[in-house]
Design a protein around this motif. Sequence first.
Motif, PDB file in Angstrom:
ATOM      1  N   LYS A 190      35.665  61.937  22.007  1.00 29.20           N
ATOM      2  CA  LYS A 190      34.613  61.641  21.034  1.00 29.20           C
ATOM      3  C   LYS A 190      33.242  61.959  21.637  1.00 29.20           C
ATOM      4  O   LYS A 190      32.985  61.668  22.810  1.00 29.20           O
ATOM      5  N   MET A 247      36.828  55.462  13.325  1.00 30.10           N
ATOM      6  CA  MET A 247      36.147  56.735  13.506  1.00 30.10           C
ATOM      7  C   MET A 247      34.906  56.747  12.650  1.00 30.10           C
ATOM      8  O   MET A 247      34.938  56.327  11.501  1.00 30.10           O
ATOM      9  N   GLU A 289      39.973  61.740  11.020  1.00 28.12           N
ATOM     10  CA  GLU A 289      40.147  61.316  12.409  1.00 28.12           C
ATOM     11  C   GLU A 289      41.374  61.990  13.007  1.00 28.12           C
ATOM     12  O   GLU A 289      42.474  61.901  12.457  1.00 28.12           O
TER      13      GLU A 289
END
Length: 611
Positions: A147, A1, A487
């Motif tokens: 994301k 991440m 994350e």
Amino acid sequence: MCGIAGIVNLDGRAVSPADLSRLTDLIAHRGPFGEGAWFSADGNFALGHRRLAIIDPGEGGRQPMISADGRHVIVYNGEIYNFLELRRELEDRGAIFRTQSDTEVVLAAWQAWGEDMLPRFNGMWALAIFDTISGELFLARDRFGIKPLLYSLSSERFVFASEQRALARCGLVDATVDTDVARRLLLDAFSIEGSEWTLFRSIRRLQGGHCMWLRDGKVSVRRWWRTVDHLLEIPGTEAERVDRFRELFLDAVALRMRSDVPIGTCLSGGFDSSAVICAMAAHEKAGMGPRDSNAWRHAFVATFPGAAHDERPMAEQAAAWADVAPTFLEIGRGDALTDIDRILDDHDDVYISLPSAVWLIYRELRRHNVTVSLDGHGADELMGAYLQAGQSGAFRIRNAAADLASRSALARRSVDLVRAWTIKARGHGFLRGGLTVPEELPLVAQDDELPAEWGGLNRRLYRMFHSTVLPTLLRNFDRISMAHGIEVRMPFMDWRLVAYTMALPESSKFANGMTKAIARRAMAGQMPESIRTARRKVGFNSPMPEWLNGPLAGWVAALLDQNVPAFTEMVDEVSLSRTVGRLTASKTWDWETVGRIWPYLNMKWMLARST
């Protein structure tokens, strides 16, 4: 991440290292463990990276990463949970790996399969890969847009980054507000995130399930994933269906326990988060796999002492079942103004409530050095939510946006109900221009041709999951968690589980007065029975009515007194201030009025900061 960024100067000028540094500094919170930069030989292309080290946290996982032959360079944000299986497959094809990172697996997958690598991935990602020979740039997002990836294209340059505010503040992009988008956000805060449009006229969003090429200064975008085209086969009997759901869910949790650093969970005591932590415990008992984190016994619980929606007792039951000693964070009236400007800035968009509780709980993870959290997001939009306490009769779909409606007679609105709410908001006359409303924007998946046999529930859930509610929630959780370098992994959004559950008949999702029927049956004997069969749904949200009736009143009054011309052009502030003043004086703020009016306060704060 991580946080990723890039600049391509289309006029041939070299990219200034200072420009790239300024861009990556604006996303430094996403990757507090390191930074990297790469410039092309001619200097007109640059990639930047801020690292949150989780897989191969040493030097091996540093980015930007260059392929062994020097041809391809990647920056990548996310996790490919099946990277070990892909690595073995690529090794069988002759690939040689120098690190233990999943980034190198993605790079090797690109060299082996090109765009065809995307359907092979089980995970969440936003990535950019540059070809040093062709000069072409490829970008892609995961299936459901977990994301983020935003970009801006002008005649001079192409710029991309993980966050909207980074582009708006870097000095390389026109940050003019798009008033049509702003008006639509005020009317319906869930109508934008599923589109390519943002609050800023020159900033675009690469939608979930899409990929993009930059070639010769032009972009071409295509949709590479359509869930309805990948629905899985459904077993014949209900017992077999339950077994298959359990198998997929437990494997989704197990894959997401792969980590080289400690992991944990945000536990509310509701079904979704309790199912996750109990599945984590079950995986350990069954035998941990390679690269699984043994340091997983971390549960963080936000509690609201004295509030009716405090779920601490249920969270304690779930934690005890999983043999985890939870960490409790008490949130009360004194937190109403805690870091409020930073929270709104970190959120960086218009929403229907203040995400203080979520921001505070993820900050608590960071303070305990837990940088990965397995959470229950996506389950409500996948399978529906709960009947509200005291409501007999009709099943109400959760409008998972703020979790606010779970404590009101409005429940969580479906898309249709949101539109009815829009009409009600217009009737209050806050927006100038009367009934003149910007045209609807194309949303991802809104035109998908769904199976003819699907009923209304399955159709509404499909739209909420792909087009409206869930994209907005995913944006919120990404920005709020990554503000602290956390994350968030979501087992209920494993693509296999989604493609299977979407295909199930409605009777598997709502049966005998219970929502999430298939999941509840699958978890029988796997979690506390009182939580598995609970009908009461409590949303994880700041206690906004109490705060607006009390400690936030002064902050709101001061905000309304500010002179913000861009806001005044859109909104009848006299009417808005009159309504807010009446609610505050009578202390009659409730979840319905919060959800309808907070977007205006949120928008004015944003516009005040941007001028």
